[in-house]
Enzyme design. Structure first.
Site, short mmCIF file in Angstrom:
data_model
loop_
_atom_site.label_atom_id
_atom_site.label_comp_id
_atom_site.label_asym_id
_atom_site.label_seq_id
_atom_site.Cartn_x
_atom_site.Cartn_y
_atom_site.Cartn_z
N HIS A 113 0.84 -1.19 0.00
CA HIS A 113 0.00 0.00 0.00
C HIS A 113 0.89 1.24 0.00
CE1 HIS A 113 -3.90 -2.03 1.67
NE2 HIS A 113 -3.77 -2.17 0.36
N HIS A 154 -7.01 0.59 3.32
CA HIS A 154 -6.46 0.26 2.00
C HIS A 154 -6.45 1.53 1.16
CE1 HIS A 154 -7.16 -4.26 2.55
NE2 HIS A 154 -7.50 -3.67 3.70
#
Length: 594
Positions: A529, A573
């Site tokens: 990420h 996320h």
């Protein structure tokens, strides 16, 4: 190998009978020589990923503007697996850059795989589709760091809601008890659904949320700005049971004033007379093919992502003078912040002995069901339905809280399928257990350590050097240690007794800080990420790479819009934050020429 099927055409049907003229959709070109010679492009977007296609789509809403998108990978329409949510794992490594980090000292010299999508739609065509807006604290922190209140939670929430199209999933089950409708939008481009897979694990988790409500309270909707507790997962899947990506949700609705060149890499952005006006792109299909240049009438928007975008800028002469000089590149804009501040999330996994029935399924049968009705396990984003967001108490943080604020969790548990697993290397005792359920993974959301992207050479087709600097700060493994202990408390609840035994990975006798650190040294990986390598900063700041209007500092005609400009990895996320940044950037760019 997943079988190929005939490609579907999702273009808008003609409404001529209603007296309405609808433009044809974007035109895709497979080779640079196929591009029309009589079109001058107002904007050239370098990278057709999550952000790049949002920008291209929004700018194309002005029919006077022509937009060219250049994407290194193939069209998503040529890849059947991008349509089927349950086949996301089949996309790697074929449609991936397949990066590898440099050896990480704190992990015993291990190099880590670093997945990045290489196809139209970028990671939105390739990822696990989890839809999280992160915490309101994150957005308020972005506003403070960048000096732009447009990124505050109160300002960005309407942007996210307008872009969202929340609906029932392909099972058409009611959403009551799964989401809070008041925080969602229903008329946007990006489809979002809640998860409904029926599995025995669900009830145990919900019972645990009642029993241990102090640590794991039930949370109706994780996207209301306060993601704390156990909640139903939300996915970027449409009500037809297909993945919703920037390619399907944005690009497919554009007019033919958008041209997309695939299988072509942008090698650098070219300045006028070696100055600071960057409006031309150079591109090629491979290292041996001729390089071609095109000039944008208005701007170039770099959207290559957290790895590729800093590589493009450095190859263009924008970066730290010392780094560029070492690679034989003339410095046109000296900015040592380029490629620095790589912010990512460290993660590990837990596996445990359980007597619960496995949730594996026959993929061939599921694929037949999906092709027939777009239902079944392959229409789902995950085989189980819940995420858990845990905020650690102050006494576990040693006086240092890396989170954005009290509404923000430190740890995420993302539950996976229950199945027979092969033993991790060296863990032979694993074979004595029956079924094993992983928590894949347990994520340190606010990993403090910062890494970097640098050039390995001046060949744009070579992979850059990726250094995550994993565990460069002591707080990072400490938070993962506490996350493991928290997960063990959850799995020791009364609800799980009789169904779940001891953890086998890490071994149940690994309880001390030293034991868990040894485990983490061999098991920690990146949750990919990554953000921040071209971080946004205030207009007057001496650090950072882009201003709050996404313009690259010290240049004209050049902006960056993608994950690389986000200052730090948030509590969740990164897919939805990238969409939100891109939506905001599109408005700013369009207003510049209105």
């Amino acid at each position: 190998m997943i079988p190929r099927v005939a490609k579907f055409n999702f273009r808008l049907l003609s409404l001529a009978l209603l007296g309405i003229q609808v433009a044809r959709s974007a035109i895709t070109y497979q080779n640079p020589t196929d591009l029309p010679g009589d079109v001058d492009y107002d904007f050239i977007v370098a990278g057709g990923g999550t952000a790049g296609l949002v920008v291209a789509s929004r700018l194309s809403e002005n029919p006077e503007w022509n937009v060219l998108v250049i994407e290194a990978g193939p069209s998503n329409k040529d890849v059947f697996e991008t349509r089927v949510p349950g086949l996301s794992s089949e996309l790697r490594p074929r449609f991936d850059w397949n990066y590898t980090t440099i050896p990480q000292d704190a992990l015993g010299g291990r190099s880590l795989n670093y997945s990045r999508a290489k196809l139209l739609g970028g990671c939105s065509s390739h990822n696990g589709m989890v839809y999280t807006r992160c915490s309101r604290d994150d957005w308020d922190n972005y506003a403070e760091i960048t000096g732009n209140q447009a990124f505050s939670w109160d300002s960005i929430l309407p942007v996210m809601k307008r872009a969202e199209k929340f609906s029932k999933d392909s099972s058409h089950k009611p959403v009551k008890g799964h989401i809070d409708p008041s925080v969602h939008g229903g008329d946007g481009k990006l489809s979002v659904v809640a998860s409904y897979t029926n599995a025995s694990f669900n009830d145990l988790l919900l019972e645990t949320a009642k029993e241990l409500s102090g640590e794991f309270p039930f949370k109706l909707d994780m996207n209301d700005g306060r993601p704390l507790g156990l909640t139903w997962t939300q996915y970027t899947i449409d009500q037809r049971g297909e993945r919703s990506s920037s390619a399907t949700a944005y690009l497919e609705g554009t007019g033919n004033n958008v041209h997309v060149l695939v299988n072509t890499l942008v090698t650098r952005i070219v300045s006028a007379e070696n100055g600071t006006d960057f409006r031309s792109v150079e591109f090629a299909t491979d290292a041996d093919s001729p390089k071609i240049q095109l000039r944008a009438k208005k701007e170039v928007i770099v959207s290559g992502g957290v790895i590729n975008s800093p590589q493009i800028l450095m190859n263009s002469g924008i970066g730290g003078r010392e780094v560029l000089g070492a690679n034989g590149i003339d410095t046109l804009v000296d900015n040592p912040s380029v490629g620095k501040n790589l912010s990512d999330q460290a993660a590990t996994i837990i596996m445990l002995d359980t007597t619960l029935p496995i949730t594996d399924y026959d993929v061939d049968a599921a694929l037949i069901e999906w092709k027939k009705s777009h239902t079944g396990p392959l229409a789902q984003g995950g085989r189980l339905n819940h995420l858990t967001w845990v905020r650690l108490p102050d006494d576990k943080l040693d006086g240092l809280d890396p989170s954005s604020g009290e509404n923000s969790p430190h740890i995420e548990f993302q539950f996976g399928q229950i199945s027979h697993q092969l033993p991790p290397s060296g863990l032979t005792r694993f074979s004595f257990y029956r079924h094993c359920s992983p928590i894949p993974p347990l994520i340190n959301l606010y990993t403090v350590s910062r890494g970097s992207i640098s050039l390995s050479n001046n060949d744009p087709f070579s992979h850059p050097l990726i250094d995550l600097n994993m565990f460069g700060e002591e707080i990072d493994p400490a938070i993962l240690r506490e996350g493991i202990r928290s997960a063990r408390r959850m799995l020791s609840s009364q609800a799980f007794k009789g169904f779940v035994g001891e953890t086998v990975f890490p071994p149940s006798d690994a309880t001390s800080d030293e034991d868990l650190d040894t485990f983490l040294k061999t098991s920690t990986f990146s949750y990919v990420h990554g953000v921040g390598t071209l971080s946004m900063s205030p207009q007057s700041a001496s650090w950072g790479v882009v201003n709050p209007d996404f313009r690259v500092k010290g240049t004209s005609g050049l902006r960056v819009v993608d994950a690389s400009v986000i200052p730090f990895a948030p509590a969740g996320h990164t897919q939805e934050p990238v969409y939100a940044f891109a939506e905001h950037a599109s408005v700013l760019i369009a207003k510049s020429y209105s």
